[in-house]
Design a protein around this motif. Structure first.
Motif, mmCIF file in Angstrom:
data_model
loop_
_atom_site.group_PDB
_atom_site.id
_atom_site.type_symbol
_atom_site.label_atom_id
_atom_site.label_comp_id
_atom_site.label_asym_id
_atom_site.label_seq_id
_atom_site.Cartn_x
_atom_site.Cartn_y
_atom_site.Cartn_z
ATOM 1 N N GLU A 24 23.205 37.906 1.939
ATOM 2 C CA GLU A 24 23.138 37.067 0.741
ATOM 3 C C GLU A 24 22.370 35.817 1.126
ATOM 4 N N ILE A 25 21.204 35.643 0.546
ATOM 5 C CA ILE A 25 20.288 34.572 0.933
ATOM 6 C C ILE A 25 20.397 33.435 -0.069
ATOM 7 N N GLU A 26 20.794 32.278 0.415
ATOM 8 C CA GLU A 26 21.059 31.139 -0.463
ATOM 9 C C GLU A 26 19.885 30.166 -0.602
ATOM 10 N N ASP A 27 18.951 30.175 0.339
ATOM 11 C CA ASP A 27 17.839 29.228 0.260
ATOM 12 C C ASP A 27 16.647 29.750 1.068
ATOM 13 N N GLU A 28 15.541 29.010 0.992
ATOM 14 C CA GLU A 28 14.316 29.442 1.653
ATOM 15 C C GLU A 28 14.466 29.498 3.169
ATOM 16 N N GLU A 29 15.252 28.607 3.744
ATOM 17 C CA GLU A 29 15.468 28.614 5.191
ATOM 18 C C GLU A 29 16.152 29.916 5.628
ATOM 19 N N GLU A 30 17.174 30.324 4.899
ATOM 20 C CA GLU A 30 17.845 31.587 5.209
ATOM 21 C C GLU A 30 16.898 32.766 5.011
ATOM 22 N N ASP A 31 16.059 32.708 3.988
ATOM 23 C CA ASP A 31 15.086 33.767 3.752
ATOM 24 C C ASP A 31 14.132 33.884 4.938
ATOM 25 N N ARG A 32 13.638 32.763 5.437
ATOM 26 C CA ARG A 32 12.735 32.790 6.608
ATOM 27 C C ARG A 32 13.448 33.383 7.822
ATOM 28 N N LEU A 33 14.718 33.021 8.009
ATOM 29 C CA LEU A 33 15.491 33.544 9.129
ATOM 30 C C LEU A 33 15.624 35.063 9.025
ATOM 31 N N VAL A 34 15.977 35.559 7.849
ATOM 32 C CA VAL A 34 16.145 37.000 7.660
ATOM 33 C C VAL A 34 14.824 37.729 7.851
ATOM 34 N N THR A 35 13.761 37.244 7.230
ATOM 35 C CA THR A 35 12.487 37.951 7.318
ATOM 36 C C THR A 35 11.902 37.923 8.728
ATOM 37 N N SER A 36 12.145 36.871 9.482
ATOM 38 C CA SER A 36 11.625 36.822 10.853
ATOM 39 C C SER A 36 12.520 37.572 11.831
ATOM 40 N N THR A 37 13.826 37.489 11.670
ATOM 41 C CA THR A 37 14.755 38.143 12.586
ATOM 42 C C THR A 37 14.669 39.656 12.492
ATOM 43 N N PHE A 38 14.557 40.175 11.290
ATOM 44 C CA PHE A 38 14.607 41.620 11.104
ATOM 45 C C PHE A 38 13.241 42.239 10.871
ATOM 46 N N ASN A 39 12.193 41.510 11.221
ATOM 47 C CA ASN A 39 10.834 42.036 11.166
ATOM 48 C C ASN A 39 10.497 42.599 9.790
ATOM 49 N N VAL A 40 11.004 41.947 8.755
ATOM 50 C CA VAL A 40 10.658 42.361 7.403
ATOM 51 C C VAL A 40 9.159 42.178 7.247
ATOM 52 N N GLY A 41 8.525 43.076 6.608
ATOM 53 C CA GLY A 41 7.078 43.037 6.443
ATOM 54 C C GLY A 41 6.485 44.401 6.718
ATOM 55 N N LYS A 42 7.167 45.158 7.549
ATOM 56 C CA LYS A 42 6.706 46.512 7.818
ATOM 57 C C LYS A 42 7.294 47.502 6.825
ATOM 58 N N HIS A 43 8.407 47.124 6.195
ATOM 59 C CA HIS A 43 9.092 48.009 5.258
ATOM 60 C C HIS A 43 9.999 47.172 4.368
ATOM 61 N N ASN A 44 10.500 47.785 3.316
ATOM 62 C CA ASN A 44 11.441 47.085 2.444
ATOM 63 C C ASN A 44 12.804 47.019 3.108
ATOM 64 N N THR A 45 13.544 45.948 2.829
ATOM 65 C CA THR A 45 14.860 45.744 3.410
ATOM 66 C C THR A 45 15.840 45.378 2.298
ATOM 67 N N TRP A 46 16.902 46.175 2.175
ATOM 68 C CA TRP A 46 17.914 45.896 1.162
ATOM 69 C C TRP A 46 18.675 44.622 1.486
ATOM 70 N N ILE A 47 18.925 43.811 0.460
ATOM 71 C CA ILE A 47 19.815 42.664 0.582
ATOM 72 C C ILE A 47 20.866 42.789 -0.523
ATOM 73 N N GLY A 48 21.864 41.920 -0.520
ATOM 74 C CA GLY A 48 23.054 42.123 -1.331
ATOM 75 C C GLY A 48 23.014 41.682 -2.770
ATOM 76 N N GLY A 49 21.902 41.767 -3.440
ATOM 77 C CA GLY A 49 21.818 41.379 -4.841
ATOM 78 C C GLY A 49 21.769 42.578 -5.771
ATOM 79 N N THR A 50 22.418 42.443 -6.932
ATOM 80 C CA THR A 50 22.407 43.522 -7.917
ATOM 81 C C THR A 50 22.650 42.963 -9.322
ATOM 82 N N ASP A 51 22.144 43.685 -10.306
ATOM 83 C CA ASP A 51 22.457 43.341 -11.703
ATOM 84 C C ASP A 51 23.072 44.552 -12.402
ATOM 85 N N ARG A 52 23.756 45.395 -11.638
ATOM 86 C CA ARG A 52 24.342 46.620 -12.195
ATOM 87 C C ARG A 52 25.411 46.354 -13.251
#
Length: 95
Positions: A24-52
């Motif tokens: 659950e990403i609350e701000d841009e800093e957390e987004d940068r941490l997630v995208t850099s830590t988990f090498n996002v960019g090579k593939h899509n990565t599920w995060i915990g958001g939904t509008d079901r």
């Protein structure tokens, strides 16, 4: 984090069985941490958001509203084919 193809539901269940949760990403800093830590960019990565529960009302799986919206890919969310209800970070590092 696993580099396996899962549906959003499977990814969520996989996290839960290991005592975790989708991010659950609350701000841009957390987004940068997630995208850099988990090498996002090579593939899509599920995060915990939904509008079901209610189309257009995006919540984290904890029930908190998603407040940060400037990371959405342009024109998103768009509920393409009335079938998009789960949130991922794309290979372009946008939601």
């Amino acid at each position: 984090y696993e580099h396996h193809r899962h549906t959003w539901d499977d990814a969520r269940t996989n996290c839960q069985t290991k005592g975790g949760a989708l991010a659950e990403i609350e701000d841009e800093e957390e987004d940068r941490l997630v995208t850099s830590t988990f090498n996002v960019g090579k593939h899509n990565t599920w995060i915990g958001g939904t509008d079901r529960d209610k189309a257009g009302q995006w919540l984290w799986t904890s029930g908190k509203p998603i407040k940060i919206r400037n990371l959405w890919y342009e024109g998103r969310p768009d509920n393409w084919d009335e079938a998009e209800h789960c949130l991922a970070i794309s290979g372009h590092k946008e939601w």
